[in-house]
Design a protein around this motif. Structure first.
Motif, PDB file in Angstrom:
ATOM      1  N   ARG A   1       2.683   1.674  -3.288  1.00  0.00           N
ATOM      2  CA  ARG A   1       1.760   2.099  -4.347  1.00  0.00           C
ATOM      3  C   ARG A   1       1.491   3.604  -4.253  1.00  0.00           C
ATOM      4  NH1 ARG A   1      -2.371  -2.938  -4.003  1.00  0.00           N
ATOM      5  NH2 ARG A   1      -1.045  -4.427  -5.102  1.00  0.00           N
ATOM      6  N   LEU A   2       1.352   4.087  -3.013  1.00  0.00           N
ATOM      7  CA  LEU A   2       1.130   5.512  -2.809  1.00  0.00           C
ATOM      8  C   LEU A   2       2.326   6.310  -3.320  1.00  0.00           C
ATOM      9  CD1 LEU A   2      -0.561   7.821  -1.590  1.00  0.00           C
ATOM     10  CD2 LEU A   2       0.654   7.436   0.548  1.00  0.00           C
TER      11      LEU A   2
ATOM     12  N   GLU B   1       4.504   5.321  -5.502  1.00  0.00           N
ATOM     13  CA  GLU B   1       4.548   5.142  -6.955  1.00  0.00           C
ATOM     14  C   GLU B   1       3.559   6.090  -7.644  1.00  0.00           C
ATOM     15  OE1 GLU B   1       3.462   1.408  -9.555  1.00  0.00           O
ATOM     16  OE2 GLU B   1       5.196   0.974  -8.258  1.00  0.00           O
TER      17      GLU B   1
ATOM     18  N   PRO C   1       0.813  -1.197   0.000  1.00  0.00           N
ATOM     19  CA  PRO C   1       0.000   0.000   0.000  1.00  0.00           C
ATOM     20  C   PRO C   1       0.863   1.270   0.000  1.00  0.00           C
ATOM     21  CG  PRO C   1      -0.650  -1.461   1.821  1.00  0.00           C
ATOM     22  CD  PRO C   1       0.511  -2.066   1.136  1.00  0.00           C
ATOM     23  N   PHE C   2       1.898   1.316   0.857  1.00  0.00           N
ATOM     24  CA  PHE C   2       2.735   2.502   0.943  1.00  0.00           C
ATOM     25  C   PHE C   2       3.536   2.693  -0.346  1.00  0.00           C
ATOM     26  CE2 PHE C   2       6.688   4.650   2.304  1.00  0.00           C
ATOM     27  CZ  PHE C   2       6.119   5.841   2.732  1.00  0.00           C
TER      28      PHE C   2
END
Length: 149
Positions: free
Chosen positions: A4-5, A7, A1-2
């Motif tokens: 992806r954020l 990215e 999740p982190f």
């Protein structure tokens, strides 16, 4: 999740950077075109006779001054509009001061009723206060007179 954020943020920044680079490229291209036009005009001017060069220079200066005058005229219109607005506000405030001074000469019972009416009106109309001021009630007429002058 982190990840992806991060990215997604990186992609957003990359997109913004690419748009900014594209805008700068367009600006550079426009400047190149303008410079080429000026070079051509300069070369043409050099080929002209001295009298024609002077006339061309005068024509360029007239164009520049005309554009500058238009800009100044626009600025003057804005300032005149602002002056009218400020004069209107001044008239409104002068009327309020006159009403207030008139209320100071009323009989005490009348004055209390008038002050209640004034407070209600002031609360509705004046919503954008810049700050507050503390003073004694007996100094109010003097304070208002000093504010006006």
């Amino acid at each position: 999740p982190f990840l992806r954020l991060l990215e997604a943020q990186l992609q957003d920044q990359r997109k913004e950077h690419e748009e900014e680079v594209e805008a700068l490229k367009n600006e550079v291209d426009a400047m190149k075109e303008e410079m080429e036009k000026q070079q051509q005009a300069f070369l043409q001017t050099l080929q002209l006779s001295p009298e024609a060069q002077v006339e061309f220079g005068l024509q360029q200066e007239i164009t520049r001054l005309t554009n500058e005058n238009l800009d100044l005229k626009e600025l003057l219109e804005k300032l005149e509009k602002n002056e009218k607005k400020l004069k209107k506000q001044l008239k409104i405030y002068m009327k309020k001061v006159q009403d207030f001074e008139a209320s100071q000469t009323m009989v005490p019972a009348e004055r209390k009723q008038h002050e209640r009416n004034m407070q209600v009106a002031v609360q509705r109309k004046e919503k954008d206060f810049q700050g507050m001021l503390e003073y004694y009630k007996e100094d109010e007429p003097l304070l208002i007179r000093n504010l006006i002058t």
